[in-house]
Design a protein around this motif. Structure first.
Motif, PDB file in Angstrom:
ATOM      1  N   ASN C  13      -8.608   1.295  -9.603  1.00 39.79           N
ATOM      2  CA  ASN C  13      -8.437   0.735 -11.246  1.00 39.79           C
ATOM      3  C   ASN C  13      -6.910   1.276 -11.212  1.00 39.79           C
ATOM      4  O   ASN C  13      -5.651   0.174 -11.624  1.00 39.79           O
ATOM      5  CB  ASN C  13      -8.467   1.274 -12.101  1.00 39.79           C
ATOM      6  N   PHE C  14      -6.215   2.501 -10.392  1.00 44.91           N
ATOM      7  CA  PHE C  14      -4.587   2.712 -10.128  1.00 44.91           C
ATOM      8  C   PHE C  14      -4.149   0.937  -9.317  1.00 44.91           C
ATOM      9  O   PHE C  14      -3.119   0.312 -10.219  1.00 44.91           O
ATOM     10  CB  PHE C  14      -4.811   3.912  -9.414  1.00 44.91           C
ATOM     11  N   TYR C  15      -5.020   0.964  -8.244  1.00 42.61           N
ATOM     12  CA  TYR C  15      -4.401   0.456  -7.315  1.00 42.61           C
ATOM     13  C   TYR C  15      -4.495  -1.334  -8.192  1.00 42.61           C
ATOM     14  O   TYR C  15      -3.056  -2.413  -8.047  1.00 42.61           O
ATOM     15  CB  TYR C  15      -4.814   0.236  -5.443  1.00 42.61           C
ATOM     16  N   ALA C  16      -4.953  -1.830  -8.878  1.00 43.34           N
ATOM     17  CA  ALA C  16      -5.597  -3.105  -9.558  1.00 43.34           C
ATOM     18  C   ALA C  16      -4.418  -3.649 -10.315  1.00 43.34           C
ATOM     19  O   ALA C  16      -3.426  -4.586 -11.029  1.00 43.34           O
ATOM     20  CB  ALA C  16      -6.521  -3.276  -9.969  1.00 43.34           C
ATOM     21  N   THR C  71       3.678 -13.894  -4.748  1.00 41.40           N
ATOM     22  CA  THR C  71       2.644 -13.232  -3.274  1.00 41.40           C
ATOM     23  C   THR C  71       1.535 -12.059  -4.347  1.00 41.40           C
ATOM     24  O   THR C  71       1.324 -12.004  -5.205  1.00 41.40           O
ATOM     25  CB  THR C  71       4.174 -11.905  -3.088  1.00 41.40           C
ATOM     26  N   ARG C  72       1.092 -12.032  -3.249  1.00 41.87           N
ATOM     27  CA  ARG C  72      -0.326 -11.075  -3.182  1.00 41.87           C
ATOM     28  C   ARG C  72      -0.561 -10.344  -2.306  1.00 41.87           C
ATOM     29  O   ARG C  72      -0.623 -10.497  -1.426  1.00 41.87           O
ATOM     30  CB  ARG C  72      -1.660 -12.176  -3.082  1.00 41.87           C
ATOM     31  N   HIS C  73      -1.042  -9.271  -3.007  1.00 40.92           N
ATOM     32  CA  HIS C  73      -1.939  -7.909  -1.782  1.00 40.92           C
ATOM     33  C   HIS C  73      -3.169  -8.210  -2.633  1.00 40.92           C
ATOM     34  O   HIS C  73      -3.774  -8.085  -2.980  1.00 40.92           O
ATOM     35  CB  HIS C  73      -1.206  -6.801  -2.270  1.00 40.92           C
ATOM     36  N   TRP C  74      -3.957  -7.902  -0.998  1.00 41.49           N
ATOM     37  CA  TRP C  74      -6.041  -8.134  -1.178  1.00 41.49           C
ATOM     38  C   TRP C  74      -5.979  -6.766  -0.058  1.00 41.49           C
ATOM     39  O   TRP C  74      -4.938  -6.531   0.871  1.00 41.49           O
ATOM     40  CB  TRP C  74      -6.244  -9.056  -0.282  1.00 41.49           C
ATOM     41  N   PHE C  75      -6.486  -5.723  -0.771  1.00 36.75           N
ATOM     42  CA  PHE C  75      -6.936  -4.271  -0.440  1.00 36.75           C
ATOM     43  C   PHE C  75      -8.467  -4.325   0.346  1.00 36.75           C
ATOM     44  O   PHE C  75      -9.130  -5.310  -0.323  1.00 36.75           O
ATOM     45  CB  PHE C  75      -6.386  -3.439  -0.867  1.00 36.75           C
ATOM     46  N   ASP C  76      -8.274  -3.684   0.848  1.00 42.94           N
ATOM     47  CA  ASP C  76     -10.236  -3.498   1.285  1.00 42.94           C
ATOM     48  C   ASP C  76     -10.238  -2.059   1.837  1.00 42.94           C
ATOM     49  O   ASP C  76      -9.107  -1.288   2.691  1.00 42.94           O
ATOM     50  CB  ASP C  76     -10.396  -4.577   2.262  1.00 42.94           C
ATOM     51  N   HIS C  77     -11.429  -1.498   2.465  1.00 43.64           N
ATOM     52  CA  HIS C  77     -11.848  -0.440   3.143  1.00 43.64           C
ATOM     53  C   HIS C  77     -10.978   0.746   2.731  1.00 43.64           C
ATOM     54  O   HIS C  77     -10.354   1.473   2.972  1.00 43.64           O
ATOM     55  CB  HIS C  77     -11.308  -1.103   5.026  1.00 43.64           C
ATOM     56  N   SER C  94      -4.348  -3.685   4.130  1.00 47.36           N
ATOM     57  CA  SER C  94      -3.402  -4.455   3.127  1.00 47.36           C
ATOM     58  C   SER C  94      -2.845  -6.058   3.875  1.00 47.36           C
ATOM     59  O   SER C  94      -2.730  -5.273   4.329  1.00 47.36           O
ATOM     60  CB  SER C  94      -2.287  -3.581   2.716  1.00 47.36           C
ATOM     61  N   LEU C  95      -3.676  -7.229   2.669  1.00 53.52           N
ATOM     62  CA  LEU C  95      -3.423  -8.302   3.648  1.00 53.52           C
ATOM     63  C   LEU C  95      -2.462  -8.584   2.564  1.00 53.52           C
ATOM     64  O   LEU C  95      -2.902  -8.274   1.493  1.00 53.52           O
ATOM     65  CB  LEU C  95      -4.865  -8.819   4.426  1.00 53.52           C
ATOM     66  N   VAL C  96      -1.023  -8.971   2.996  1.00 55.55           N
ATOM     67  CA  VAL C  96      -0.144  -9.561   2.278  1.00 55.55           C
ATOM     68  C   VAL C  96      -0.895 -11.538   2.486  1.00 55.55           C
ATOM     69  O   VAL C  96      -0.402 -12.355   3.286  1.00 55.55           O
ATOM     70  CB  VAL C  96       0.658  -8.858   2.226  1.00 55.55           C
ATOM     71  N   THR C  97      -0.614 -12.116   1.281  1.00 54.82           N
ATOM     72  CA  THR C  97      -0.254 -13.710   1.325  1.00 54.82           C
ATOM     73  C   THR C  97       0.837 -14.308  -0.059  1.00 54.82           C
ATOM     74  O   THR C  97       0.475 -13.649  -0.270  1.00 54.82           O
ATOM     75  CB  THR C  97      -1.838 -14.295   0.586  1.00 54.82           C
ATOM     76  N   VAL C 105      -1.043 -21.575   0.729  1.00 55.19           N
ATOM     77  CA  VAL C 105      -1.095 -20.073   0.995  1.00 55.19           C
ATOM     78  C   VAL C 105      -0.781 -19.833   2.118  1.00 55.19           C
ATOM     79  O   VAL C 105      -1.266 -20.638   3.256  1.00 55.19           O
ATOM     80  CB  VAL C 105      -2.267 -19.640   0.745  1.00 55.19           C
ATOM     81  N   HIS C 106      -0.286 -18.719   2.429  1.00 56.93           N
ATOM     82  CA  HIS C 106       0.038 -18.638   4.044  1.00 56.93           C
ATOM     83  C   HIS C 106       0.464 -16.695   3.690  1.00 56.93           C
ATOM     84  O   HIS C 106      -0.137 -15.772   3.078  1.00 56.93           O
ATOM     85  CB  HIS C 106       1.574 -18.657   4.117  1.00 56.93           C
ATOM     86  N   PHE C 107       0.168 -16.864   5.393  1.00 59.83           N
ATOM     87  CA  PHE C 107      -0.345 -15.121   5.426  1.00 59.83           C
ATOM     88  C   PHE C 107       0.746 -14.811   5.436  1.00 59.83           C
ATOM     89  O   PHE C 107       2.198 -14.853   6.483  1.00 59.83           O
ATOM     90  CB  PHE C 107      -1.019 -14.773   7.073  1.00 59.83           C
ATOM     91  N   PHE C 108       0.852 -13.352   5.126  1.00 61.18           N
ATOM     92  CA  PHE C 108       2.980 -12.661   5.053  1.00 61.18           C
ATOM     93  C   PHE C 108       2.996 -11.581   6.076  1.00 61.18           C
ATOM     94  O   PHE C 108       3.468 -11.268   6.814  1.00 61.18           O
ATOM     95  CB  PHE C 108       3.271 -12.084   3.920  1.00 61.18           C
ATOM     96  N   SER C 109       1.498 -10.726   5.449  1.00 61.92           N
ATOM     97  CA  SER C 109       1.906  -9.393   6.530  1.00 61.92           C
ATOM     98  C   SER C 109      -0.169  -9.146   6.381  1.00 61.92           C
ATOM     99  O   SER C 109      -0.805  -9.575   5.871  1.00 61.92           O
ATOM    100  CB  SER C 109       2.920  -8.412   6.370  1.00 61.92           C
ATOM    101  N   SER C 110      -0.629  -8.508   7.482  1.00 60.94           N
ATOM    102  CA  SER C 110      -1.402  -6.969   7.745  1.00 60.94           C
ATOM    103  C   SER C 110      -1.230  -6.283   7.777  1.00 60.94           C
ATOM    104  O   SER C 110      -0.492  -5.729   9.048  1.00 60.94           O
ATOM    105  CB  SER C 110      -2.394  -7.702   8.315  1.00 60.94           C
ATOM    106  N   SER C 111      -1.377  -4.949   6.772  1.00 62.32           N
ATOM    107  CA  SER C 111      -1.185  -3.500   7.741  1.00 62.32           C
ATOM    108  C   SER C 111      -2.164  -2.467   6.985  1.00 62.32           C
ATOM    109  O   SER C 111      -3.328  -2.975   7.116  1.00 62.32           O
ATOM    110  CB  SER C 111       0.391  -3.518   6.337  1.00 62.32           C
ATOM    111  N   SER C 112      -1.963  -1.386   7.130  1.00 62.17           N
ATOM    112  CA  SER C 112      -3.068  -0.362   6.661  1.00 62.17           C
ATOM    113  C   SER C 112      -2.057   1.200   5.920  1.00 62.17           C
ATOM    114  O   SER C 112      -0.651   0.750   6.404  1.00 62.17           O
ATOM    115  CB  SER C 112      -3.964   0.170   8.220  1.00 62.17           C
ATOM    116  N   VAL C 113      -2.192   1.448   5.121  1.00 61.04           N
ATOM    117  CA  VAL C 113      -1.954   1.522   4.342  1.00 61.04           C
ATOM    118  C   VAL C 113      -1.958   3.201   3.925  1.00 61.04           C
ATOM    119  O   VAL C 113      -3.874   4.318   3.636  1.00 61.04           O
ATOM    120  CB  VAL C 113      -1.403   1.307   2.818  1.00 61.04           C
TER     121      VAL C 113
END
Lengths: 142, 142, 142
Positions: C13-16, C71-77, C94-97, C105-113
């Motif tokens: 919920n914090f991240y949402a 911009t949207r951040h999509w998180f997983d795992h 973290s995937l950013v579109t 819609v385009h990809f902006f970046s893929s990262s781990s945090v």
């Protein structure tokens, strides 16, 4: 029947760890998340690899495809069901992206996955994975 | 107020099932996840479809757009809040991809969604869905 | 050690909430999700911004990059581990579109945090965030 919240999160943690080692191309630790006779099938190319040893050989042969890229698996829409004994049947969506040295992110594939899990010495392991690659030619399976 | 872990997971399971039937273009089973008078609104195109019957008609008319493709909805960042009675207000991000016969994955859309859920005969159902398509012209709603 | 289901969901919920305010470019509310001395590091560009005030300045200077886009951040795992005291160490993908005015819609970046979280007056806050941009040049960190 629905699983408990604790089991649900244990399963999610399993995948969070399994994908870190897969995306890190750590074949040894990845195959250890399967049972010794565990299998991975890709029905769309008529392929089923059985046993950790065969999985290691297959994965090593595919490493060149993943070199010079960061691959990431993104999962969604988990359904976790009790199976026979203390086993589980887990199904989910899987999207794979790859990032190159120019910071460009590309789609690699979209699939749905069916895993049969068992518990060995307290640890969840995959006994059977079936990856259904998304393609309107094959029809949608999950 | 925050919901229990069990309810959180029940809601996630609801969406995992609802998206499988939507992405499978199973209009009958998809509309059954709404109340009889349930609605789906797309404010960015000034559209609100009310009632299962109207939803079925609308969806059937849109099927050609989805033929020859595998569509997948990917959700994230759920916030689940208690609403009046035993209802829920659920908001989340939604990314839609499509895969063609050449195994190529493309973005279809990025949105945020607001659902009003109620419980009918023990089952969660959507009474009102509002889909806010991402576009800087409309501003960000969720 | 594994965290409870309730804590797991509190963290999600914090991240949402944090991503809604970040993607809404609400700098004031975003920096409030960090401790006063909280930091954000991007090791791939040798950058570490320390303290809410410096974060605000940095983010304001970067706003033009985000104008005219959603911009949207999509998180997983997610992996959530207990850290010292009542702190937490949280790691995730973290995937950013980004979506433009043409609905593309385009990809902006893929990262781990990697986040180090603490609890202040009952609320979770980030004390240290390290964003590892995916690029085969840097190697994979998480």
């Amino acid at each position: 029947m629905s699983v408990t919240a604790d089991l649900y999160i244990e399963v999610k943690n399993f995948y969070a760890r399994q994908m870190r080692v897969l995306d890190d191309l750590d074949i040894e630790r990845f195959t250890a998340t399967f049972t010794e006779d565990g299998s991975v099938a890709h029905p769309h190319r008529g392929e089923k690899v059985e046993g950790r040893e065969a999985m290691r050989t297959k994965m090593k042969s595919m490493l060149p495809m993943y070199e010079g890229l960061v691959t990431r698996h993104w999962f969604d829409h988990f359904l976790i069901e009790q199976a026979e004994g203390d086993g589980l049947r887990v199904t989910y969506y899987s999207l794979v992206t790859q990032t190159n040295t120019q910071d460009e992110v590309h789609f690699f594939s979209s699939s749905s996955v069916e895993d049969q899990m068992v518990r060995e010495e307290g640890e969840l392991r995959i006994r059977e994975r079936v990856i259904h690659r998304d393609n309107p030619k094959y029809g949608r399976v999950i």
